[in-house]
Write a protein that holds these residues in place. Structure first.
Motif, short mmCIF file in Angstrom:
data_model
loop_
_atom_site.label_atom_id
_atom_site.label_comp_id
_atom_site.label_asym_id
_atom_site.label_seq_id
_atom_site.Cartn_x
_atom_site.Cartn_y
_atom_site.Cartn_z
N ASN A 1 -9.49 -3.93 9.44
CA ASN A 1 -8.43 -3.91 8.44
C ASN A 1 -8.43 -5.19 7.61
O ASN A 1 -8.29 -5.16 6.39
CB ASN A 1 -7.08 -3.70 9.11
CG ASN A 1 -5.95 -3.56 8.12
OD1 ASN A 1 -6.12 -3.06 7.03
ND2 ASN A 1 -4.78 -4.02 8.51
N LYS B 1 -2.27 -11.78 6.91
CA LYS B 1 -1.33 -11.28 5.91
C LYS B 1 -0.76 -12.45 5.11
O LYS B 1 -0.63 -12.37 3.88
CB LYS B 1 -0.20 -10.50 6.57
CG LYS B 1 -0.61 -9.15 7.10
CD LYS B 1 0.58 -8.45 7.75
CE LYS B 1 0.19 -7.16 8.38
NZ LYS B 1 1.34 -6.46 8.99
N TRP C 1 -0.44 -5.08 1.66
CA TRP C 1 -1.30 -5.03 2.83
C TRP C 1 -1.39 -3.62 3.36
O TRP C 1 -0.39 -2.97 3.59
CB TRP C 1 -0.72 -5.96 3.90
CG TRP C 1 -1.64 -6.14 5.03
CD1 TRP C 1 -1.63 -5.44 6.19
CD2 TRP C 1 -2.72 -7.06 5.14
NE1 TRP C 1 -2.63 -5.86 7.00
CE2 TRP C 1 -3.32 -6.86 6.39
CE3 TRP C 1 -3.24 -8.02 4.29
CZ2 TRP C 1 -4.41 -7.59 6.81
CZ3 TRP C 1 -4.32 -8.75 4.72
CH2 TRP C 1 -4.89 -8.53 5.97
N ARG C 2 -2.61 -3.13 3.57
CA ARG C 2 -2.81 -1.80 4.12
C ARG C 2 -2.89 -1.91 5.63
O ARG C 2 -3.65 -2.70 6.16
CB ARG C 2 -4.10 -1.21 3.55
CG ARG C 2 -4.28 0.22 3.91
CD ARG C 2 -5.43 0.88 3.15
NE ARG C 2 -6.54 0.01 2.89
CZ ARG C 2 -7.03 -0.26 1.68
NH1 ARG C 2 -6.48 0.25 0.61
NH2 ARG C 2 -8.05 -1.05 1.53
N PHE D 1 -4.60 -4.49 -6.19
CA PHE D 1 -4.15 -4.87 -4.85
C PHE D 1 -2.64 -4.97 -4.86
O PHE D 1 -2.07 -5.86 -5.47
CB PHE D 1 -4.78 -6.21 -4.44
CG PHE D 1 -4.49 -6.59 -3.02
CD1 PHE D 1 -5.25 -6.07 -2.00
CD2 PHE D 1 -3.46 -7.44 -2.72
CE1 PHE D 1 -4.99 -6.40 -0.69
CE2 PHE D 1 -3.19 -7.80 -1.41
CZ PHE D 1 -3.96 -7.27 -0.40
N ASN E 1 -9.21 -5.21 3.64
CA ASN E 1 -8.25 -5.76 2.69
C ASN E 1 -8.88 -6.88 1.87
O ASN E 1 -8.64 -6.98 0.67
CB ASN E 1 -7.00 -6.25 3.42
CG ASN E 1 -6.00 -5.15 3.63
OD1 ASN E 1 -5.23 -4.84 2.74
ND2 ASN E 1 -6.02 -4.56 4.80
N ASP F 1 -11.23 -5.21 -0.67
CA ASP F 1 -10.47 -4.58 -1.75
C ASP F 1 -9.79 -5.62 -2.65
O ASP F 1 -9.76 -5.47 -3.87
CB ASP F 1 -9.41 -3.63 -1.18
CG ASP F 1 -10.01 -2.38 -0.57
OD1 ASP F 1 -11.21 -2.10 -0.79
OD2 ASP F 1 -9.27 -1.68 0.16
#
Length: 161
Positions: free
Chosen positions: A134, A69, A152-153, A149, A138, A141
């Motif tokens: 994940n 992240k 953070w998903r 964007f 991310n 994407d």
């Protein structure tokens, strides 16, 4: 090949794949992410070996998600790096497939296991593989559509894997 041998092979394949991605990228933050993912795959391999040998096994949780992240936050300010990162889109997509396959494998193994300690460990590995998925999703994407964007998903939406 039994399920443990198959899982061990998948983990070593994943480790080798992330090591190759780390070696090929020129983006320092991505190199860090891929190196951490490779280390996690080694940790998963070691855990599966221990289970195969009859040990209940333990495994510390990964910290790669939190660190990734931070890397993504740093990359949002460096749009000029995206051109070089776009050439790896197929690789990111392939890594997502590997991680999704791993999640399914460990969840299936957990369903067939009678020892509750082993079940918990298998589900923990599956959860870590979801985190890896994940990260790659991310990254994919972010590189594909940086203008969209936003944030953070989280990996809670991965039940369909």
């Amino acid at each position: 090949m039994n399920v443990f041998d198959f899982a061990m092979k998948m983990e070593l394949d994943g480790k080798a794949y992330y090591e190759r991605m780390a070696a090929e990228t020129e983006v320092g933050g991505l190199k860090t992410i891929f190196t951490m993912l490779a280390a996690d795959e080694q940790k998963h391999y070691d855990t599966v070996v221990a289970m195969k040998e009859g040990a209940d096994g333990t495994m510390a949780s990964t910290t790669v998600l939190e660190k990734a992240k931070n890397v993504f936050q740093e990359l949002t300010g460096e749009k000029d790096l995206l051109g070089g990162m776009k050439k790896d889109l197929d690789g990111y997509r392939h890594a997502m497939k590997i991680e999704a396959d791993s999640v399914r494998l460990y969840e299936d193994m957990a369903k067939k296991e009678s020892n509750p300690d082993i079940v918990m460990l298998l589900l923990k590995i599956a959860s870590e593989e979801k985190k890896h998925y994940n990260i790659m999703e991310n990254l994919y994407d972010f590189v594909l559509k940086p203008e969209y964007f936003l944030a953070w998903r989280e990996f809670s939406n991965l039940q369909e894997l």
